[in-house]
Design a protein around this motif. Structure first.
Motif, PDB file in Angstrom:
ATOM      1  N   CYS A  46      12.763  13.223   8.854  1.00 23.52           N
ATOM      2  CA  CYS A  46      11.341  12.884   8.774  1.00 23.52           C
ATOM      3  C   CYS A  46      11.183  11.461   8.227  1.00 23.52           C
ATOM      4  O   CYS A  46      10.433  10.650   8.767  1.00 23.52           O
ATOM      5  CB  CYS A  46      10.609  13.841   7.847  1.00 23.52           C
ATOM      6  SG  CYS A  46      10.633  15.575   8.298  1.00 23.52           S
ATOM      7  N   ALA A  47      11.872  11.188   7.136  1.00 21.02           N
ATOM      8  CA  ALA A  47      11.783   9.872   6.490  1.00 21.02           C
ATOM      9  C   ALA A  47      12.244   8.762   7.438  1.00 21.02           C
ATOM     10  O   ALA A  47      11.622   7.703   7.510  1.00 21.02           O
ATOM     11  CB  ALA A  47      12.618   9.859   5.209  1.00 21.02           C
ATOM     12  N   GLN A  48      13.319   9.007   8.177  1.00 20.48           N
ATOM     13  CA  GLN A  48      13.812   8.005   9.127  1.00 20.48           C
ATOM     14  C   GLN A  48      12.801   7.757  10.243  1.00 20.48           C
ATOM     15  O   GLN A  48      12.574   6.614  10.652  1.00 20.48           O
ATOM     16  CB  GLN A  48      15.140   8.459   9.735  1.00 20.48           C
ATOM     17  CG  GLN A  48      16.293   8.398   8.775  1.00 20.48           C
ATOM     18  CD  GLN A  48      17.578   8.956   9.389  1.00 20.48           C
ATOM     19  OE1 GLN A  48      17.553   9.619  10.415  1.00 20.48           O
ATOM     20  NE2 GLN A  48      18.701   8.682   8.748  1.00 20.48           N
ATOM     21  N   GLY A  49      12.195   8.833  10.735  1.00 22.88           N
ATOM     22  CA  GLY A  49      11.206   8.693  11.806  1.00 22.88           C
ATOM     23  C   GLY A  49       9.986   7.919  11.349  1.00 22.88           C
ATOM     24  O   GLY A  49       9.466   7.065  12.077  1.00 22.88           O
ATOM     25  N   ILE A  50       9.527   8.205  10.134  1.00 22.79           N
ATOM     26  CA  ILE A  50       8.364   7.497   9.586  1.00 22.79           C
ATOM     27  C   ILE A  50       8.699   6.028   9.366  1.00 22.79           C
ATOM     28  O   ILE A  50       7.913   5.142   9.688  1.00 22.79           O
ATOM     29  CB  ILE A  50       7.902   8.180   8.283  1.00 22.79           C
ATOM     30  CG1 ILE A  50       7.282   9.540   8.622  1.00 22.79           C
ATOM     31  CG2 ILE A  50       6.923   7.303   7.515  1.00 22.79           C
ATOM     32  CD1 ILE A  50       7.039  10.424   7.423  1.00 22.79           C
ATOM     33  N   THR A  51       9.878   5.769   8.833  1.00 21.03           N
ATOM     34  CA  THR A  51      10.302   4.378   8.625  1.00 21.03           C
ATOM     35  C   THR A  51      10.310   3.623   9.947  1.00 21.03           C
ATOM     36  O   THR A  51       9.772   2.520  10.057  1.00 21.03           O
ATOM     37  CB  THR A  51      11.708   4.339   7.986  1.00 21.03           C
ATOM     38  OG1 THR A  51      11.655   4.998   6.730  1.00 21.03           O
ATOM     39  CG2 THR A  51      12.184   2.911   7.795  1.00 21.03           C
ATOM     40  N   LYS A  52      10.905   4.219  10.958  1.00 25.32           N
ATOM     41  CA  LYS A  52      10.990   3.569  12.278  1.00 25.32           C
ATOM     42  C   LYS A  52       9.597   3.321  12.851  1.00 25.32           C
ATOM     43  O   LYS A  52       9.315   2.236  13.374  1.00 25.32           O
ATOM     44  CB  LYS A  52      11.802   4.440  13.232  1.00 25.32           C
ATOM     45  CG  LYS A  52      11.972   3.835  14.592  1.00 25.32           C
ATOM     46  CD  LYS A  52      12.810   4.715  15.496  1.00 25.32           C
ATOM     47  CE  LYS A  52      12.897   4.102  16.890  1.00 25.32           C
ATOM     48  NZ  LYS A  52      13.579   4.973  17.830  1.00 25.32           N
ATOM     49  N   LYS A  53       8.715   4.318  12.729  1.00 28.93           N
ATOM     50  CA  LYS A  53       7.354   4.206  13.275  1.00 28.93           C
ATOM     51  C   LYS A  53       6.608   3.024  12.653  1.00 28.93           C
ATOM     52  O   LYS A  53       5.971   2.237  13.362  1.00 28.93           O
ATOM     53  CB  LYS A  53       6.600   5.503  12.991  1.00 28.93           C
ATOM     54  CG  LYS A  53       5.300   5.662  13.699  1.00 28.93           C
ATOM     55  CD  LYS A  53       5.540   6.293  15.022  1.00 28.93           C
ATOM     56  CE  LYS A  53       4.240   6.710  15.688  1.00 28.93           C
ATOM     57  NZ  LYS A  53       4.471   7.107  17.064  1.00 28.93           N
ATOM     58  N   GLU A  76       0.848  -1.188   0.000  1.00 31.96           N
ATOM     59  CA  GLU A  76       0.000   0.000   0.000  1.00 31.96           C
ATOM     60  C   GLU A  76       0.884   1.238   0.000  1.00 31.96           C
ATOM     61  O   GLU A  76       1.852   1.303   0.748  1.00 31.96           O
ATOM     62  CB  GLU A  76      -0.900   0.009   1.230  1.00 31.96           C
ATOM     63  CG  GLU A  76      -1.842   1.195   1.289  1.00 31.96           C
ATOM     64  CD  GLU A  76      -2.882   1.057   2.393  1.00 31.96           C
ATOM     65  OE1 GLU A  76      -2.583   0.402   3.410  1.00 31.96           O
ATOM     66  OE2 GLU A  76      -3.980   1.591   2.227  1.00 31.96           O
ATOM     67  N   THR A  77       0.541   2.189  -0.835  1.00 31.61           N
ATOM     68  CA  THR A  77       1.291   3.440  -0.899  1.00 31.61           C
ATOM     69  C   THR A  77       0.432   4.558  -0.304  1.00 31.61           C
ATOM     70  O   THR A  77      -0.727   4.713  -0.670  1.00 31.61           O
ATOM     71  CB  THR A  77       1.654   3.768  -2.358  1.00 31.61           C
ATOM     72  OG1 THR A  77       2.425   2.693  -2.880  1.00 31.61           O
ATOM     73  CG2 THR A  77       2.469   5.053  -2.433  1.00 31.61           C
ATOM     74  N   VAL A  78       1.027   5.296   0.602  1.00 31.23           N
ATOM     75  CA  VAL A  78       0.313   6.368   1.299  1.00 31.23           C
ATOM     76  C   VAL A  78       1.106   7.666   1.154  1.00 31.23           C
ATOM     77  O   VAL A  78       2.306   7.700   1.428  1.00 31.23           O
ATOM     78  CB  VAL A  78       0.161   6.032   2.801  1.00 31.23           C
ATOM     79  CG1 VAL A  78      -0.581   7.146   3.528  1.00 31.23           C
ATOM     80  CG2 VAL A  78      -0.516   4.695   2.994  1.00 31.23           C
ATOM     81  N   GLY A  79       0.431   8.721   0.719  1.00 23.11           N
ATOM     82  CA  GLY A  79       1.073  10.024   0.641  1.00 23.11           C
ATOM     83  C   GLY A  79       1.286  10.592   2.036  1.00 23.11           C
ATOM     84  O   GLY A  79       0.500  10.332   2.943  1.00 23.11           O
ATOM     85  N   VAL A  80       2.372  11.339   2.205  1.00 21.57           N
ATOM     86  CA  VAL A  80       2.691  11.925   3.509  1.00 21.57           C
ATOM     87  C   VAL A  80       2.891  13.424   3.333  1.00 21.57           C
ATOM     88  O   VAL A  80       3.841  13.869   2.684  1.00 21.57           O
ATOM     89  CB  VAL A  80       3.962  11.293   4.117  1.00 21.57           C
ATOM     90  CG1 VAL A  80       4.260  11.913   5.481  1.00 21.57           C
ATOM     91  CG2 VAL A  80       3.825   9.786   4.234  1.00 21.57           C
ATOM     92  N   LYS A  81       1.981  14.203   3.906  1.00 22.96           N
ATOM     93  CA  LYS A  81       2.095  15.653   3.861  1.00 22.96           C
ATOM     94  C   LYS A  81       2.912  16.133   5.051  1.00 22.96           C
ATOM     95  O   LYS A  81       2.685  15.682   6.175  1.00 22.96           O
ATOM     96  CB  LYS A  81       0.706  16.301   3.889  1.00 22.96           C
ATOM     97  CG  LYS A  81      -0.133  15.980   2.678  1.00 22.96           C
ATOM     98  CD  LYS A  81      -1.506  16.615   2.762  1.00 22.96           C
ATOM     99  CE  LYS A  81      -2.339  16.230   1.543  1.00 22.96           C
ATOM    100  NZ  LYS A  81      -3.716  16.726   1.647  1.00 22.96           N
ATOM    101  N   GLY A  82       3.872  17.015   4.788  1.00 16.93           N
ATOM    102  CA  GLY A  82       4.690  17.577   5.856  1.00 16.93           C
ATOM    103  C   GLY A  82       6.062  16.950   5.984  1.00 16.93           C
ATOM    104  O   GLY A  82       6.869  17.395   6.801  1.00 16.93           O
ATOM    105  N   MET A  83       6.342  15.923   5.210  1.00 14.22           N
ATOM    106  CA  MET A  83       7.649  15.268   5.249  1.00 14.22           C
ATOM    107  C   MET A  83       8.612  16.092   4.382  1.00 14.22           C
ATOM    108  O   MET A  83       8.422  16.202   3.176  1.00 14.22           O
ATOM    109  CB  MET A  83       7.532  13.838   4.716  1.00 14.22           C
ATOM    110  CG  MET A  83       8.824  13.074   4.728  1.00 14.22           C
ATOM    111  SD  MET A  83       8.649  11.320   4.325  1.00 14.22           S
ATOM    112  CE  MET A  83       7.907  11.344   2.701  1.00 14.22           C
ATOM    113  N   VAL A  84       9.646  16.665   5.017  1.00 14.95           N
ATOM    114  CA  VAL A  84      10.513  17.577   4.271  1.00 14.95           C
ATOM    115  C   VAL A  84      12.005  17.240   4.336  1.00 14.95           C
ATOM    116  O   VAL A  84      12.795  17.845   3.620  1.00 14.95           O
ATOM    117  CB  VAL A  84      10.316  19.037   4.752  1.00 14.95           C
ATOM    118  CG1 VAL A  84       8.921  19.530   4.423  1.00 14.95           C
ATOM    119  CG2 VAL A  84      10.597  19.171   6.230  1.00 14.95           C
TER     120      VAL A  84
END
Length: 91
Positions: free
Chosen positions: A35-42, A23-31
């Motif tokens: 940010c990318a590392q935090g989302i990956t970890k989460k 599943e692909t989900v758009g992420v608003k606010g990732m700059v």
């Protein structure tokens, strides 16, 4: 040689049968890369998720689920909101 071909065929069939839904989900606010590392970890902490690919350039996260498992959109939205981002399911 026949045994090798048969073994590779069985191995390939087994490997593809365990591939989960993507599943692909758009992420608003990732700059940024943090940010990318935090989302990956989460998302990697979630039991349903087998793999996480984040595209900072295209602002999306691609989730590969474990076989037979999937997260609800509400859970994805909650996880991203807790991390300070907004989910977009239009991709």
């Amino acid at each position: 040689m026949k045994k090798l071909i048969l073994s590779l065929t069985i191995l390939f069939a087994t490997a593809t049968s365990f591939a989960g839904e993507v599943e692909t989900v758009g992420v608003k606010g990732m700059v940024c890369s943090f940010c990318a590392q935090g989302i990956t970890k989460k998302f990697k902490e979630q039991p349903e998720v087998a793999n996480v690919d984040v595209s900072l350039e295209n602002k999306f996260v691609k989730l590969t689920y474990k076989d037979g498992q999937k997260m609800t959109h509400e859970k994805i939205q909650t996880l991203l909101k807790e991390a300070g981002y907004e989910a977009s399911f239009n991709k």
